[in-house]
Write a protein that holds these residues in place. Structure first.
Motif, PDB file in Angstrom:
ATOM      1  N   GLU A   1      14.879 -16.947  -4.697  1.00  0.00           N
ATOM      2  CA  GLU A   1      13.687 -16.042  -4.334  1.00  0.00           C
ATOM      3  C   GLU A   1      13.439 -15.781  -2.838  1.00  0.00           C
ATOM      4  O   GLU A   1      13.138 -14.447  -2.507  1.00  0.00           O
ATOM      5  CB  GLU A   1      12.289 -17.057  -4.746  1.00  0.00           C
ATOM      6  CG  GLU A   1      12.070 -17.134  -6.235  1.00  0.00           C
ATOM      7  CD  GLU A   1      11.107 -17.975  -6.460  1.00  0.00           C
ATOM      8  OE1 GLU A   1      10.231 -18.454  -5.607  1.00  0.00           O
ATOM      9  OE2 GLU A   1      10.671 -18.105  -7.691  1.00  0.00           O
TER      10      GLU A   1
ATOM     11  N   LEU B   1      13.095 -12.022  -1.572  1.00  0.00           N
ATOM     12  CA  LEU B   1      12.207 -11.821  -0.452  1.00  0.00           C
ATOM     13  C   LEU B   1      12.669 -10.910   0.781  1.00  0.00           C
ATOM     14  O   LEU B   1      12.028 -10.176   1.210  1.00  0.00           O
ATOM     15  CB  LEU B   1      11.308 -13.026  -0.235  1.00  0.00           C
ATOM     16  CG  LEU B   1      10.457 -13.125  -1.299  1.00  0.00           C
ATOM     17  CD1 LEU B   1       9.657 -14.576  -1.175  1.00  0.00           C
ATOM     18  CD2 LEU B   1       9.262 -12.295  -2.191  1.00  0.00           C
TER      19      LEU B   1
ATOM     20  N   ARG C   1       9.261  -4.273  -7.200  1.00  0.00           N
ATOM     21  CA  ARG C   1       9.200  -5.612  -7.311  1.00  0.00           C
ATOM     22  C   ARG C   1      10.027  -6.238  -6.076  1.00  0.00           C
ATOM     23  O   ARG C   1      11.000  -5.639  -5.673  1.00  0.00           O
ATOM     24  CB  ARG C   1      10.068  -5.851  -8.507  1.00  0.00           C
ATOM     25  CG  ARG C   1       9.988  -7.547  -8.703  1.00  0.00           C
ATOM     26  CD  ARG C   1      10.725  -7.950 -10.002  1.00  0.00           C
ATOM     27  NE  ARG C   1      10.404  -9.314 -10.226  1.00  0.00           N
ATOM     28  CZ  ARG C   1      11.173 -10.288  -9.928  1.00  0.00           C
ATOM     29  NH1 ARG C   1      12.064 -10.266  -9.206  1.00  0.00           N
ATOM     30  NH2 ARG C   1      10.984 -11.623 -10.272  1.00  0.00           N
ATOM     31  N   PRO C   2       9.817  -7.143  -5.277  1.00  0.00           N
ATOM     32  CA  PRO C   2       8.582  -8.330  -5.719  1.00  0.00           C
ATOM     33  C   PRO C   2       7.120  -7.963  -4.956  1.00  0.00           C
ATOM     34  O   PRO C   2       6.315  -8.616  -4.983  1.00  0.00           O
ATOM     35  CB  PRO C   2       9.220  -9.834  -5.168  1.00  0.00           C
ATOM     36  CG  PRO C   2       9.540  -9.254  -3.973  1.00  0.00           C
ATOM     37  CD  PRO C   2      10.282  -7.810  -4.467  1.00  0.00           C
ATOM     38  N   VAL C   3       6.835  -6.492  -4.536  1.00  0.00           N
ATOM     39  CA  VAL C   3       5.831  -6.237  -4.144  1.00  0.00           C
ATOM     40  C   VAL C   3       4.618  -6.005  -5.417  1.00  0.00           C
ATOM     41  O   VAL C   3       4.810  -5.424  -6.133  1.00  0.00           O
ATOM     42  CB  VAL C   3       5.627  -4.853  -3.355  1.00  0.00           C
ATOM     43  CG1 VAL C   3       4.178  -4.468  -2.695  1.00  0.00           C
ATOM     44  CG2 VAL C   3       6.719  -5.220  -2.202  1.00  0.00           C
ATOM     45  N   THR C   4       3.412  -6.634  -4.999  1.00  0.00           N
ATOM     46  CA  THR C   4       2.411  -6.326  -6.295  1.00  0.00           C
ATOM     47  C   THR C   4       1.861  -4.845  -6.583  1.00  0.00           C
ATOM     48  O   THR C   4       2.261  -4.081  -5.581  1.00  0.00           O
ATOM     49  CB  THR C   4       1.200  -7.367  -5.743  1.00  0.00           C
ATOM     50  OG1 THR C   4       0.590  -6.877  -4.733  1.00  0.00           O
ATOM     51  CG2 THR C   4       1.645  -8.648  -5.823  1.00  0.00           C
TER      52      THR C   4
ATOM     53  N   ALA D   1      13.824  -7.607   0.328  1.00  0.00           N
ATOM     54  CA  ALA D   1      12.435  -6.581   0.032  1.00  0.00           C
ATOM     55  C   ALA D   1      11.966  -6.260   1.376  1.00  0.00           C
ATOM     56  O   ALA D   1      11.672  -5.388   1.675  1.00  0.00           O
ATOM     57  CB  ALA D   1      11.698  -7.326  -0.887  1.00  0.00           C
TER      58      ALA D   1
ATOM     59  N   CYS E   1       3.234  -7.250 -10.951  1.00  0.00           N
ATOM     60  CA  CYS E   1       4.513  -6.553 -10.149  1.00  0.00           C
ATOM     61  C   CYS E   1       4.122  -5.126 -10.217  1.00  0.00           C
ATOM     62  O   CYS E   1       3.661  -4.507 -11.331  1.00  0.00           O
ATOM     63  CB  CYS E   1       5.792  -7.083 -10.791  1.00  0.00           C
ATOM     64  SG  CYS E   1       6.446  -8.720 -10.045  1.00  0.00           S
TER      65      CYS E   1
ATOM     66  N   PRO F   1       6.337  -9.244   2.460  1.00  0.00           N
ATOM     67  CA  PRO F   1       6.682  -9.944   1.187  1.00  0.00           C
ATOM     68  C   PRO F   1       6.730 -11.377   1.348  1.00  0.00           C
ATOM     69  O   PRO F   1       6.425 -12.422   0.420  1.00  0.00           O
ATOM     70  CB  PRO F   1       7.982  -9.338   0.878  1.00  0.00           C
ATOM     71  CG  PRO F   1       8.102  -8.079   1.415  1.00  0.00           C
ATOM     72  CD  PRO F   1       7.130  -8.208   2.666  1.00  0.00           C
TER      73      PRO F   1
ATOM     74  N   TRP G   1       2.624 -11.083   0.175  1.00  0.00           N
ATOM     75  CA  TRP G   1       2.822  -9.880  -0.622  1.00  0.00           C
ATOM     76  C   TRP G   1       3.801  -9.780  -1.703  1.00  0.00           C
ATOM     77  O   TRP G   1       4.805  -8.704  -1.535  1.00  0.00           O
ATOM     78  CB  TRP G   1       2.822  -8.493   0.414  1.00  0.00           C
ATOM     79  CG  TRP G   1       1.533  -8.318   1.102  1.00  0.00           C
ATOM     80  CD1 TRP G   1       0.764  -9.162   1.372  1.00  0.00           C
ATOM     81  CD2 TRP G   1       1.072  -6.914   1.426  1.00  0.00           C
ATOM     82  NE1 TRP G   1      -0.384  -8.405   2.153  1.00  0.00           N
ATOM     83  CE2 TRP G   1      -0.175  -7.189   2.065  1.00  0.00           C
ATOM     84  CE3 TRP G   1       1.467  -5.623   1.085  1.00  0.00           C
ATOM     85  CZ2 TRP G   1      -0.792  -5.951   2.459  1.00  0.00           C
ATOM     86  CZ3 TRP G   1       0.809  -4.687   1.450  1.00  0.00           C
ATOM     87  CH2 TRP G   1      -0.499  -4.642   2.210  1.00  0.00           C
ATOM     88  N   ASN G   2       3.690 -10.604  -2.706  1.00  0.00           N
ATOM     89  CA  ASN G   2       4.624 -10.454  -3.517  1.00  0.00           C
ATOM     90  C   ASN G   2       4.204 -11.132  -5.091  1.00  0.00           C
ATOM     91  O   ASN G   2       3.001 -11.664  -4.863  1.00  0.00           O
ATOM     92  CB  ASN G   2       6.037 -11.270  -3.236  1.00  0.00           C
ATOM     93  CG  ASN G   2       5.819 -12.887  -3.303  1.00  0.00           C
ATOM     94  OD1 ASN G   2       5.305 -13.700  -4.305  1.00  0.00           O
ATOM     95  ND2 ASN G   2       5.495 -13.409  -1.962  1.00  0.00           N
ATOM     96  N   CYS G   3       4.997 -10.775  -6.119  1.00  0.00           N
ATOM     97  CA  CYS G   3       4.442 -11.295  -7.308  1.00  0.00           C
ATOM     98  C   CYS G   3       5.337 -11.977  -8.246  1.00  0.00           C
ATOM     99  O   CYS G   3       5.573 -12.292  -9.398  1.00  0.00           O
ATOM    100  CB  CYS G   3       4.389  -9.843  -8.269  1.00  0.00           C
ATOM    101  SG  CYS G   3       5.924  -9.140  -8.429  1.00  0.00           S
TER     102      CYS G   3
END
Length: 293
Positions: A69, A73, A151-154, A76, A147, A134, A138-140
């Motif tokens: 993860e 992140l 991804r992984p930004v909402t 991203a 998402c 992120p 700021w991630n999902c």
């Protein structure tokens, strides 16, 4: 392995190579370290990092086992910060073009190296903040239903980034229209004066205007469809739509060095010297101005 991911990784490699080549030319050529070239250097660095972000995304998705993860992140954040810096660098170039025409008499005295470096550094600090989002929440990753296509930004945060991008592009277009008005006014004055120096300046202005037109035109074609799609779509949409729009958007960073850097006569000269140690006899030796950059 998805062929789309392979295409994005290959594009990222080419983008990083193009940005790195431009940075190398600017760094090793003393005459290209003037303030007017810092915008191009910033754009090249942003494209280099964006390309590395695409490669890191591919590596994190397929080479790391088990998937991390933190790596997702970080990749991203690198992509987000780098592409934000690319957009902001294009805005800085547009502003610089505008100031070089609007304040032609005081431009070189006001645009000192220290002032320009400070502005570029401030811009990069803001983009670094975007890249850290992120990692700051700021991630999902904890709620996959939230998402976005990024991804992984909402989805909500992706919409904020897309709206911000569209507003920045609107600002660039407004500046571009003002540049066209100033250039048209200069052309009318030159038509009256018929002086050689004025004619040379007009040629320089036209070339700078055509370069800026190409930059903004390709930027709009590559990015606006993806930005609008990210406003209306979410992770439930077919992934092929995301890839088919994301690939042209990333290709913009591949086109930037060709339009901005390699069309510049001074960079062309440096490339010829680096490749073969000579300069073609047809190479123009007229003085350069800020409008050429």
């Amino acid at each position: 392995v998805s062929p789309w991911d392979i295409a994005l990784c290959a594009t990222g490699t080419a983008v990083a190579g193009g940005g790195g080549l431009v940075l190398a030319v600017l760094f090793y050529t003393p005459s290209l370290r003037a303030p007017m070239f810092l915008g191009g250097g910033s754009l090249a660095l942003a494209d280099l990092l964006a390309g590395l972000g695409l490669v890191a995304n591919f590596g994190g998705g397929y080479l790391l086992r088990p998937p991390s993860e933190a790596a997702e992140l970080a990749a991203a954040g690198l992509r987000g910060g780098a592409f934000s810096a690319s957009v902001c660098s294009l805005l800085a170039i547009t502003v610089d073009r505008y100031l070089s025409l609007y304040n032609a008499l005081t431009y070189h005295s006001e645009r000192t190296l220290g002032f320009t470096c400070a502005m570029v550094l401030l811009m990069w600090l803001l983009c670094l903040g975007v890249g850290l989002l992120p990692l700051l929440g700021w991630n999902c990753l904890r709620d996959q239903s939230a998402c976005s296509i990024l991804r992984p930004v909402t989805k909500d945060n992706a919409a904020v980034l897309a709206v911000t991008f569209l507003l920045l592009f609107a600002l660039m277009m407004q500046l571009y229209l003002q540049i066209c008005k100033i250039a048209f006014r200069h052309a009318q004055q030159i038509a009256v004066q018929h002086q050689f120096i004025a004619t040379a300046q007009a040629t320089s202005t036209r070339k700078g205007l055509s370069t800026l037109s190409l930059i903004l035109g390709t930027f709009a074609l590559c990015w606006i469809p993806f930005a609008i799609y990210s406003l209306v779509a979410d992770s439930s949409y077919p992934v092929v739509y995301t890839y088919s729009l994301a690939l042209p958007a990333t290709c913009n960073s591949l086109i930037n060095p060709i339009i901005y850097a390699f069309r510049n006569p001074d960079i062309q000269k440096s490339l010829w010297l680096a490749c073969c140690g000579c300069v073609p006899s047809t190479f123009s030796s007229r003085p350069r101005t800020s409008s050429d950059v």
